[in-house]
Scaffold this active site. Structure first.
Site, PDB file in Angstrom:
ATOM      1  N   CYS A   9       0.855  -1.180   0.000  1.00 20.84           N
ATOM      2  CA  CYS A   9       0.000   0.000   0.000  1.00 20.84           C
ATOM      3  C   CYS A   9       0.890   1.228   0.000  1.00 20.84           C
ATOM      4  O   CYS A   9       2.030   1.182   0.463  1.00 20.84           O
ATOM      5  CB  CYS A   9      -0.865   0.037   1.246  1.00 20.84           C
ATOM      6  SG  CYS A   9      -2.094  -1.265   1.296  1.00 20.84           S
ATOM      7  N   GLY A  38      -0.126   0.031  -4.977  1.00 24.08           N
ATOM      8  CA  GLY A  38      -1.451  -0.555  -4.818  1.00 24.08           C
ATOM      9  C   GLY A  38      -2.395  -0.003  -5.861  1.00 24.08           C
ATOM     10  O   GLY A  38      -2.516   1.209  -6.006  1.00 24.08           O
ATOM     11  N   ASN A 113       0.012   1.022   6.019  1.00 21.25           N
ATOM     12  CA  ASN A 113       0.672   0.088   5.104  1.00 21.25           C
ATOM     13  C   ASN A 113       1.310  -1.013   5.941  1.00 21.25           C
ATOM     14  O   ASN A 113       2.056  -0.712   6.861  1.00 21.25           O
ATOM     15  CB  ASN A 113       1.740   0.846   4.298  1.00 21.25           C
ATOM     16  CG  ASN A 113       2.632  -0.072   3.463  1.00 21.25           C
ATOM     17  OD1 ASN A 113       3.778   0.265   3.202  1.00 21.25           O
ATOM     18  ND2 ASN A 113       2.138  -1.205   3.025  1.00 21.25           N
ATOM     19  N   GLY A 114       0.978  -2.268   5.624  1.00 19.44           N
ATOM     20  CA  GLY A 114       1.551  -3.386   6.373  1.00 19.44           C
ATOM     21  C   GLY A 114       0.460  -4.297   6.887  1.00 19.44           C
ATOM     22  O   GLY A 114      -0.728  -4.037   6.686  1.00 19.44           O
ATOM     23  N   TYR A 256      12.089  -5.225  -5.375  1.00 21.99           N
ATOM     24  CA  TYR A 256      10.939  -5.254  -6.267  1.00 21.99           C
ATOM     25  C   TYR A 256       9.885  -4.160  -6.055  1.00 21.99           C
ATOM     26  O   TYR A 256       9.425  -3.542  -6.998  1.00 21.99           O
ATOM     27  CB  TYR A 256      10.277  -6.636  -6.151  1.00 21.99           C
ATOM     28  CG  TYR A 256       8.980  -6.764  -6.891  1.00 21.99           C
ATOM     29  CD1 TYR A 256       8.941  -6.713  -8.288  1.00 21.99           C
ATOM     30  CD2 TYR A 256       7.779  -6.928  -6.209  1.00 21.99           C
ATOM     31  CE1 TYR A 256       7.730  -6.825  -8.971  1.00 21.99           C
ATOM     32  CE2 TYR A 256       6.569  -7.046  -6.893  1.00 21.99           C
ATOM     33  CZ  TYR A 256       6.556  -6.987  -8.264  1.00 21.99           C
ATOM     34  OH  TYR A 256       5.379  -7.093  -8.943  1.00 21.99           O
ATOM     35  N   ASP A 360      13.627 -10.403 -11.182  1.00 25.78           N
ATOM     36  CA  ASP A 360      13.713 -10.101  -9.756  1.00 25.78           C
ATOM     37  C   ASP A 360      13.326 -11.259  -8.847  1.00 25.78           C
ATOM     38  O   ASP A 360      13.663 -11.242  -7.666  1.00 25.78           O
ATOM     39  CB  ASP A 360      12.862  -8.871  -9.415  1.00 25.78           C
ATOM     40  CG  ASP A 360      11.444  -9.021  -9.903  1.00 25.78           C
ATOM     41  OD1 ASP A 360      10.754  -9.937  -9.443  1.00 25.78           O
ATOM     42  OD2 ASP A 360      11.027  -8.234 -10.770  1.00 25.78           O
TER      43      ASP A 360
END
Ligand code: SF4
Length: 493
Positions: A9, A38, A113-114, A256, A360
């Site tokens: 996010c 996101g 975020n997380g 990434y 990647d």
């Protein structure tokens, strides 16, 4: 399901002491820069003297917000915004962020975020206390916890400070109260969060520096692990009671997730990826004629590999940039073609050559096999695959959808078997030590949990990732189907 790793996010917040900044538009531009983190849903909440107005919906920033929509959000002094990919919870408007709530001390908006690793336990505790949840995401749990603390404390920042003791796992947060903007980072420092400043004195928080750049904001700092920064009419101050000296940031941010033009913890993401390529060459040298990278995040590592090896670098693929959300996912029988539609080999670059292809990651192996087959079909004599990450051997519980072991190819096969399955002439992964070296920084060690099964913070009680998700009543199938519909452009070919 295909090879899938999705971004997490993007979060953003702005405080304008002068009240002259169009904070809704600034947030819109900030979110635009964070779109890569996101693409399922997004939202903006604007605070005008304690009254919060918001708009959020499923879709990309460019689709969800029109000029009229931003005008309706109106003027304000504080704003927060969010771009979402759900590693938890279904894709719908209710689960979109910011989460805006009203409590006895006023309104509050939260973006985060997380993933909380103790979300099921916290949710159950709150439900037993009478809480009624409207969403299936962690933000509502965080909001409930902050409000409960806010009722016992004299300020929003004290409430956030206390909540840091309760929340486990990964979270970068921006919280908007009637008069304040509060940013916080979990005590492990998994997810990035930077602070910047605009020329007129506005304070800005964002997941990545590319969002600061999009506004012309000056970088001030990366928040420390466990740091809380409060902005209000008295200025900016930092609360350090929970600060830990060393972060364990997600190394996959460098490999990434992040944009290559972002700088994290003082290290350019582009340079870190190039360094990973250089280390890959040292670890897995090979005789070859040309080095190509798989767009997008394989490109920088390929440059580093070419630079260190002296093998010429070339653009090996043309990527269709217009295939995003409107792309109708092909039926299983047509999957082979889906790679071709999104990525095409430039035949003149690879024909009759020994090719090094840098990518990647390998998740399930199906995408890598298709790309190798495309390069060989275009006339390459040999294809040597080099991966700028170690093999995934364990799930991620901290906000990415790196999946259960049963879906990770490196959990089922040896490297020799993977090489054969993807049709490569040789295969080399970056070592875990190499991954830690790519963005070496004295203040920042890295989480490498999905590569080592050794995690820097507690993992959920139920360690099977799908069980963890089911515990908070996510209808998994619905969620996956919806993702297939909504997603266009993640690591999915
Ligand atoms: S487990 Fe892997 S993806 Fe998850 S935070 Fe750690 S390094 Fe990042």
């Amino acid at each position: 399901m295909e090879n899938l790793i999705h971004e997490e996010c993007g979060i953003f917040g702005i405080y304008d002491p002068s009240g002259t900044n169009d904070v809704a538009s600034s947030t819109y531009y900030g979110l635009f820069a964070l779109q890569h983190r996101g693409q399922e849903s997004c939202g903006i909440a604007v605070n005008d003297r304690g009254v919060i107005t918001y708009h959020k919906d499923v879709g990309l920033v460019r689709d969800v917000f029109s000029k009229e929509c931003l005008e309706k959000l109106g003027k304000g002094q504080i704003a927060v915004g969010h771009t979402r990919y759900s590693t938890f919870g279904t894709v719908n408007q209710t689960n979109a962020q910011p989460l805006v709530v009203r409590h006895v001390k006023g309104q509050m908006a939260v973006v985060h975020n997380g993933n909380l690793t103790n979300a099921p336990e916290l949710r159950e505790k709150l439900e037993l206390q009478g809480a009624i949840f409207h969403t299936t995401n962690d933000s509502e749990i965080i909001a409930y916890e902050i409000i409960q603390e806010r009722l016992k404390t004299s300020s929003i920042e004290e409430a956030v400070e206390n909540v840091l003791d309760v929340l486990e796992g990964a979270y970068s947060l921006v919280v908007m109260s009637p008069e304040k903007l509060v940013a916080a980072r979990d005590m492990t420092g998994f997810r990035p969060l930077v602070m910047g400043e605009l020329p007129n004195g506005e304070t800005v928080f964002a997941s990545e520096t590319c969002a600061l750049d999009s506004l012309g904001a000056k970088y001030v700092k990366d928040l420390a692990a466990g740091e809380i920064v409060v902005v209000d009419k008295n200025g900016v101050r930092s609360i350090t009671s929970h600060v830990k000296p060393i972060k364990h940031m997600c190394v996959f941010e460098y490999i990434y997730f992040a944009r290559p033009d972002s700088v994290m913890e003082g290290i350019s993401v582009h340079e870190a990826r190039k360094e990973a390529g250089r280390i890959l060459w040292k670890e897995h040298p090979v005789d070859a004629d040309v080095v190509i990278g798989v767009p997008d995040s394989g490109l920088d590592a390929a440059l580093g590999f070419a630079e260190a090896s002296g093998i010429p670098y070339e653009t090996g693929f043309s990527k269709n940039k217009y295939i995003a959300r409107t792309f109708i996912q092909p039926a299983q029988s047509q999957r082979e073609n889906s790679v071709r539609l999104k990525l095409n080999v430039i035949a003149s670059v690879v024909k009759d050559k020994r090719v090094v292809m840098v990518d990647d990651s390998i998740v399930r192996g199906t995408t890598s096999a298709r790309i190798v087959a495309l390069i060989k079909a275009a006339g390459a004599k040999e294809v040597h695959v080099r991966i700028s990450a170690p093999p995934f051997i364990s799930p991620c519980y901290y906000g990415t959808d790196i999946d259960s072991k049963k879906n990770l190819i490196a959990c089922k096969y040896t490297q020799q078997e993977i090489k054969e399955q993807i049709g490569a002439d040789s295969l080399g992964y970056l070592s875990v030590e190499g991954a830690k070296e790519m963005a070496k920084n004295p203040q920042c060690e890295f989480c490498v949990g999905c590569f080592t099964e050794k995690y820097p913070a507690p993992i959920p009680v139920s360690q099977e990732k799908s069980q963890f998700e089911k515990k908070i009543n996510v209808k998994e199938e619905e969620s996956v189907d919806e993702r297939e519909r909504v997603h266009g452009d993640a690591k999915e070919f």
